[in-house]
Each structure stands twice: as structure tokens, then as C-alpha cells.
Design a protein around this motif. Structure first.
Motif, PDB file in Angstrom:
ATOM      1  N   VAL A 177       0.824  -1.204   0.000  1.00 52.23           N
ATOM      2  CA  VAL A 177       0.000   0.000   0.000  1.00 52.23           C
ATOM      3  C   VAL A 177       0.861   1.259   0.000  1.00 52.23           C
ATOM      4  O   VAL A 177       0.586   2.230  -0.702  1.00 52.23           O
ATOM      5  CB  VAL A 177      -0.951   0.008   1.212  1.00 52.23           C
ATOM      6  CG1 VAL A 177      -1.781   1.294   1.247  1.00 52.23           C
ATOM      7  CG2 VAL A 177      -1.856  -1.214   1.190  1.00 52.23           C
ATOM      8  N   GLU A 178       1.912   1.237   0.800  1.00 58.09           N
ATOM      9  CA  GLU A 178       2.795   2.394   0.930  1.00 58.09           C
ATOM     10  C   GLU A 178       4.211   1.901   1.143  1.00 58.09           C
ATOM     11  O   GLU A 178       4.446   0.963   1.910  1.00 58.09           O
ATOM     12  CB  GLU A 178       2.354   3.269   2.111  1.00 58.09           C
ATOM     13  CG  GLU A 178       3.136   4.557   2.283  1.00 58.09           C
ATOM     14  CD  GLU A 178       2.626   5.389   3.451  1.00 58.09           C
ATOM     15  OE1 GLU A 178       3.331   6.336   3.844  1.00 58.09           O
ATOM     16  OE2 GLU A 178       1.532   5.070   3.979  1.00 58.09           O
ATOM     17  N   LEU A 185       6.671   0.938   5.732  1.00 58.23           N
ATOM     18  CA  LEU A 185       6.146  -0.037   4.780  1.00 58.23           C
ATOM     19  C   LEU A 185       4.758  -0.455   5.240  1.00 58.23           C
ATOM     20  O   LEU A 185       4.573  -0.859   6.392  1.00 58.23           O
ATOM     21  CB  LEU A 185       7.061  -1.258   4.702  1.00 58.23           C
ATOM     22  CG  LEU A 185       6.604  -2.392   3.780  1.00 58.23           C
ATOM     23  CD1 LEU A 185       6.615  -1.954   2.316  1.00 58.23           C
ATOM     24  CD2 LEU A 185       7.484  -3.636   3.963  1.00 58.23           C
ATOM     25  N   VAL A 186       3.766  -0.349   4.349  1.00 62.21           N
ATOM     26  CA  VAL A 186       2.387  -0.727   4.661  1.00 62.21           C
ATOM     27  C   VAL A 186       1.947  -1.773   3.644  1.00 62.21           C
ATOM     28  O   VAL A 186       2.061  -1.553   2.425  1.00 62.21           O
ATOM     29  CB  VAL A 186       1.436   0.484   4.614  1.00 62.21           C
ATOM     30  CG1 VAL A 186       0.029   0.068   5.035  1.00 62.21           C
ATOM     31  CG2 VAL A 186       1.956   1.611   5.500  1.00 62.21           C
ATOM     32  N   THR A 187       1.435  -2.904   4.136  1.00 60.33           N
ATOM     33  CA  THR A 187       0.988  -3.981   3.250  1.00 60.33           C
ATOM     34  C   THR A 187      -0.348  -4.536   3.724  1.00 60.33           C
ATOM     35  O   THR A 187      -0.670  -4.472   4.913  1.00 60.33           O
ATOM     36  CB  THR A 187       2.006  -5.139   3.228  1.00 60.33           C
ATOM     37  OG1 THR A 187       2.184  -5.647   4.573  1.00 60.33           O
ATOM     38  CG2 THR A 187       3.352  -4.686   2.675  1.00 60.33           C
ATOM     39  N   THR A 188      -1.120  -5.058   2.787  1.00 62.99           N
ATOM     40  CA  THR A 188      -2.308  -5.819   3.158  1.00 62.99           C
ATOM     41  C   THR A 188      -1.913  -7.279   3.332  1.00 62.99           C
ATOM     42  O   THR A 188      -0.944  -7.758   2.719  1.00 62.99           O
ATOM     43  CB  THR A 188      -3.419  -5.709   2.104  1.00 62.99           C
ATOM     44  OG1 THR A 188      -2.940  -6.253   0.856  1.00 62.99           O
ATOM     45  CG2 THR A 188      -3.815  -4.262   1.892  1.00 62.99           C
ATOM     46  N   THR A 203       1.507  -2.332   9.202  1.00 67.95           N
ATOM     47  CA  THR A 203       2.374  -1.174   8.989  1.00 67.95           C
ATOM     48  C   THR A 203       3.656  -1.348   9.791  1.00 67.95           C
ATOM     49  O   THR A 203       3.613  -1.635  10.996  1.00 67.95           O
ATOM     50  CB  THR A 203       1.675   0.123   9.428  1.00 67.95           C
ATOM     51  OG1 THR A 203       0.485   0.309   8.664  1.00 67.95           O
ATOM     52  CG2 THR A 203       2.588   1.327   9.229  1.00 67.95           C
ATOM     53  N   PHE A 204       4.793  -1.189   9.115  1.00 69.99           N
ATOM     54  CA  PHE A 204       6.094  -1.189   9.778  1.00 69.99           C
ATOM     55  C   PHE A 204       6.619   0.252   9.777  1.00 69.99           C
ATOM     56  O   PHE A 204       6.847   0.834   8.709  1.00 69.99           O
ATOM     57  CB  PHE A 204       7.094  -2.078   9.028  1.00 69.99           C
ATOM     58  CG  PHE A 204       6.698  -3.524   8.937  1.00 69.99           C
ATOM     59  CD1 PHE A 204       6.980  -4.418   9.954  1.00 69.99           C
ATOM     60  CD2 PHE A 204       6.041  -4.001   7.804  1.00 69.99           C
ATOM     61  CE1 PHE A 204       6.625  -5.747   9.858  1.00 69.99           C
ATOM     62  CE2 PHE A 204       5.684  -5.331   7.693  1.00 69.99           C
ATOM     63  CZ  PHE A 204       5.971  -6.214   8.722  1.00 69.99           C
ATOM     64  N   ASP A 205       6.791   0.830  10.962  1.00 69.72           N
ATOM     65  CA  ASP A 205       7.385   2.160  11.096  1.00 69.72           C
ATOM     66  C   ASP A 205       8.765   2.008  11.713  1.00 69.72           C
ATOM     67  O   ASP A 205       8.912   1.424  12.804  1.00 69.72           O
ATOM     68  CB  ASP A 205       6.510   3.061  11.971  1.00 69.72           C
ATOM     69  CG  ASP A 205       5.282   3.567  11.227  1.00 69.72           C
ATOM     70  OD1 ASP A 205       5.455   4.185  10.167  1.00 69.72           O
ATOM     71  OD2 ASP A 205       4.157   3.332  11.707  1.00 69.72           O
ATOM     72  N   ILE A 206       9.774   2.525  11.016  1.00 68.43           N
ATOM     73  CA  ILE A 206      11.172   2.367  11.417  1.00 68.43           C
ATOM     74  C   ILE A 206      11.725   3.749  11.741  1.00 68.43           C
ATOM     75  O   ILE A 206      11.857   4.601  10.857  1.00 68.43           O
ATOM     76  CB  ILE A 206      11.985   1.715  10.278  1.00 68.43           C
ATOM     77  CG1 ILE A 206      11.348   0.375   9.876  1.00 68.43           C
ATOM     78  CG2 ILE A 206      13.436   1.529  10.690  1.00 68.43           C
ATOM     79  CD1 ILE A 206      11.884  -0.177   8.561  1.00 68.43           C
ATOM     80  N   GLN A 207      12.049   3.988  13.016  1.00 69.48           N
ATOM     81  CA  GLN A 207      12.496   5.308  13.458  1.00 69.48           C
ATOM     82  C   GLN A 207      13.873   5.201  14.101  1.00 69.48           C
ATOM     83  O   GLN A 207      14.041   4.485  15.092  1.00 69.48           O
ATOM     84  CB  GLN A 207      11.501   5.899  14.456  1.00 69.48           C
ATOM     85  CG  GLN A 207      10.107   6.120  13.873  1.00 69.48           C
ATOM     86  CD  GLN A 207       9.110   6.552  14.922  1.00 69.48           C
ATOM     87  OE1 GLN A 207       8.745   5.784  15.800  1.00 69.48           O
ATOM     88  NE2 GLN A 207       8.694   7.806  14.845  1.00 69.48           N
ATOM     89  N   PRO A 208      14.885   5.918  13.563  1.00 71.07           N
ATOM     90  CA  PRO A 208      16.231   5.855  14.145  1.00 71.07           C
ATOM     91  C   PRO A 208      16.379   6.793  15.327  1.00 71.07           C
ATOM     92  O   PRO A 208      15.714   7.830  15.419  1.00 71.07           O
ATOM     93  CB  PRO A 208      17.117   6.305  12.982  1.00 71.07           C
ATOM     94  CG  PRO A 208      16.247   7.250  12.202  1.00 71.07           C
ATOM     95  CD  PRO A 208      14.834   6.724  12.329  1.00 71.07           C
ATOM     96  N   HIS A 209      17.265   6.422  16.244  1.00 68.95           N
ATOM     97  CA  HIS A 209      17.622   7.285  17.363  1.00 68.95           C
ATOM     98  C   HIS A 209      19.046   6.930  17.769  1.00 68.95           C
ATOM     99  O   HIS A 209      19.281   5.939  18.458  1.00 68.95           O
ATOM    100  CB  HIS A 209      16.672   7.116  18.539  1.00 68.95           C
ATOM    101  CG  HIS A 209      17.020   7.981  19.720  1.00 68.95           C
ATOM    102  ND1 HIS A 209      16.848   9.347  19.715  1.00 68.95           N
ATOM    103  CD2 HIS A 209      17.550   7.685  20.937  1.00 68.95           C
ATOM    104  CE1 HIS A 209      17.240   9.847  20.871  1.00 68.95           C
ATOM    105  NE2 HIS A 209      17.680   8.844  21.629  1.00 68.95           N
ATOM    106  N   GLY A 210      19.996   7.734  17.308  1.00 69.77           N
ATOM    107  CA  GLY A 210      21.390   7.412  17.586  1.00 69.77           C
ATOM    108  C   GLY A 210      21.771   6.090  16.929  1.00 69.77           C
ATOM    109  O   GLY A 210      21.594   5.906  15.726  1.00 69.77           O
TER     110      GLY A 210
END
Length: 263
Positions: A177-178, A185-188, A203-210
Motif C-alpha cells: 500500500v505504501e 512499509l504498509v501492506t495488506t 504497517t512497519f514504522d522504522i524510526q532511528p535514534h542514535g
């Protein structure tokens, strides 16, 4: 742990968690309507809950969606409850739930479908996490299936969760989807044997921090409570295996999803 107990000490914040337990993915505006307070006050309460990792968020367009993160509550349960009182409390809990179900039973078929959110922290980079989620060989190493896409994981392309036994059987199929490498990354997710059923959405949201990455997995539009129970045990196992692979170079020595409940 101090942040968790501080967050839970306030009645309004406990009520916000109750609302998110009933239905995940609510916006700030929706929550404000339920608690009857200003957006500023609700934002402050939600900020405290997020700092305690009791609430996780995900972006969908301009909207910020809020979800209950059960992991800290589970850690409290394991530390102070499970080893001492679990059998008795389970029995009492079952009696209480049965009484509540009998009092509120309804045939309303328009109820919101359940959602599940899981958050984990990995010593890695967004690029490596993205690669681990979309590479057929890597997913085979820690997931027991190969994630394959017919369009290089671009929006609109198809994808499949394929067995690694050489049978070529797909246990899950869907559409991308996205796709925003390496952060979202968004998938059905659908049953290949039941094309008429409404698919769920991950939905996979990947957020870096250091030097670490926060990976948030949101599984929405689940068919019912059994599916919610299944993904509630499946995602922690898969993501623990992913974390081990990225941090040590090897997945866990046994497939964690095969571990018996309560072991």
C-alpha cells in the motif's frame, strides 16, 4: 518502571488507555471527544503515556494515530503477578469477564475490528531493518517464510509470505500500500485460499535514534479475537528473532513461535 507507575497514577491517563484498549488507532481529536478536555491537556497526558512506552503512535497522512502498547504492562505482570498468583487470578478474571459478557452481550455486527501494536528497539540502522523485512533470504532465516514481492516492494506491487520448504506455497498474500524506504512499509495481508475475505493491514514504522532503531508494527483490521490472540503471540516471537539476527548475526537457537504457552 518509575515512568510507568507515574503514568498509571492518573485516572484520566488510565481512562485514555481504556479507550485505546477498546479501539486502537484513534486520533487526538477522537480521544478529546471521549475525555471531554482540551487538545492541549490531552496532548500532555498522551505525552506522559508515550514517555512510559504505554502508548505508541503511527502516522497515516496528516493524522497521528495512537495505540495501546501492552509490553510494559506485561512486564509488570511477569515481575509481580505471574509467578505467585497466576492460577488464582486467571480463575477470578475468567469469572469477572463472564459476568461482564453476560451483562453486555450484544449482536451488534458493526463493532470495530481489533488491532494489535508491538514496539521493539534494535541496535541497528533503518536500512538494515528495512532490508531484513523485505529480503527473501533474510526473512527465511528468522521468520520461517520468505517475503517476496513481484514489484521490488513498490506501492501497488504484490507480495507473498512463502514457505521455505520448496513447496512454493504462499500462506499470506497481499499488496504493498505504501513504501517509503527505509522508514515505512504498509501492506495488506490476506488468505490466498479465501480471496473474498477482507484482508488485514500491517504497517512497519522504522524510526532511528542514535545507534538504535525503534520498530513499530501495527496490525489492523483483524477478523476477530482469535486472530488478535494469534498475532499477539506471533509478532513478539518473529520480532525477537529479527532483533537477535541483526544484533548478533544469528537468529535465536530455536524458533520462538514453537515455544509452548506458559513455558
Amino acid at each position: 518502571m518509575d515512568k510507568i507507575f507515574k503514568a498509571l497514577a492518573d485516572r484520566t491517563r488510565r481512562y485514555l488507555l481504556d479507550l485505546l484498549r477498546e479501539r486502537g488507532g484513534q486520533t487526538l481529536g477522537e480521544l478529546c471527544e471521549r475525555v471531554e478536555m482540551s487538545r492541549q491537556s490531552a496532548t500532555q497526558h498522551l505525552g506522559i503515556l508515550e514517555a512510559a512506552n504505554l502508548v505508541s503512535t503511527a502516522r497515516r497522512g496528516r493524522e497521528k494515530l495512537h495505540y495501546l502498547n501492552p509490553v510494559p504492562l506485561h512486564e509488570i505482570q511477569e515481575r509481580w503477578i505471574d509467578r505467585f498468583e497466576q492460577p488464582r487470578l486467571r480463575a477470578l478474571g475468567a469469572i469477572k469477564r463472564q459476568a461482564e459478557d453476560d451483562a453486555t452481550m450484544s449482536s451488534d455486527s458493526t463493532s470495530t475490528k481489533p488491532s494489535y501494536v508491538y514496539v521493539t528497539y534494535i541496535e541497528s540502522t533503518p536500512d538494515k531493518v528495512w532490508h531484513a523485512l523485505t529480503d527473501a533470504d533474510l526473512t527465511a532465516a528468522y521468520w520461517g517464510h520468505s517475503n517476496v514481492s513481484d514489484g521490488e516492494w513498490k506501492a501497488g506491487s504484490g507480495w507473498a509470505h512463502r514457505r521455505t520448504d520448496g513447496s512454493g506455497i504462499d500462506d499470506v498474500v497481499g499488496t504493498v500500500v505504501e513504501s517509503v524506504p527505509p522508514t515505512r512499509l504498509v501492506t495488506t495481508w490476506g488468505d490466498p485460499n479465501d480471496r473474498d475475505a477482507e484482508p488485514s493491514r500491517v504497517t512497519f514504522d522504522i524510526q532511528p535514534h542514535g545507534g538504535i532503531v525503534r520498530l513499530t508494527v501495527t496490525h489492523e483490521n483483524l477478523a476477530g479475537e482469535q486472530d488478535l490472540k494469534d498475532v499477539g503471540s506471533g509478532w513478539p516471537a518473529v520480532l525477537s528473532n529479527l532483533k537477535s539476527l541483526l544484533e548478533t548475526g544469528s537468529p535465536l537457537p530455536q524458533e520462538p513461535w514453537e515455544m509452548p504457552a506458559g513455558a
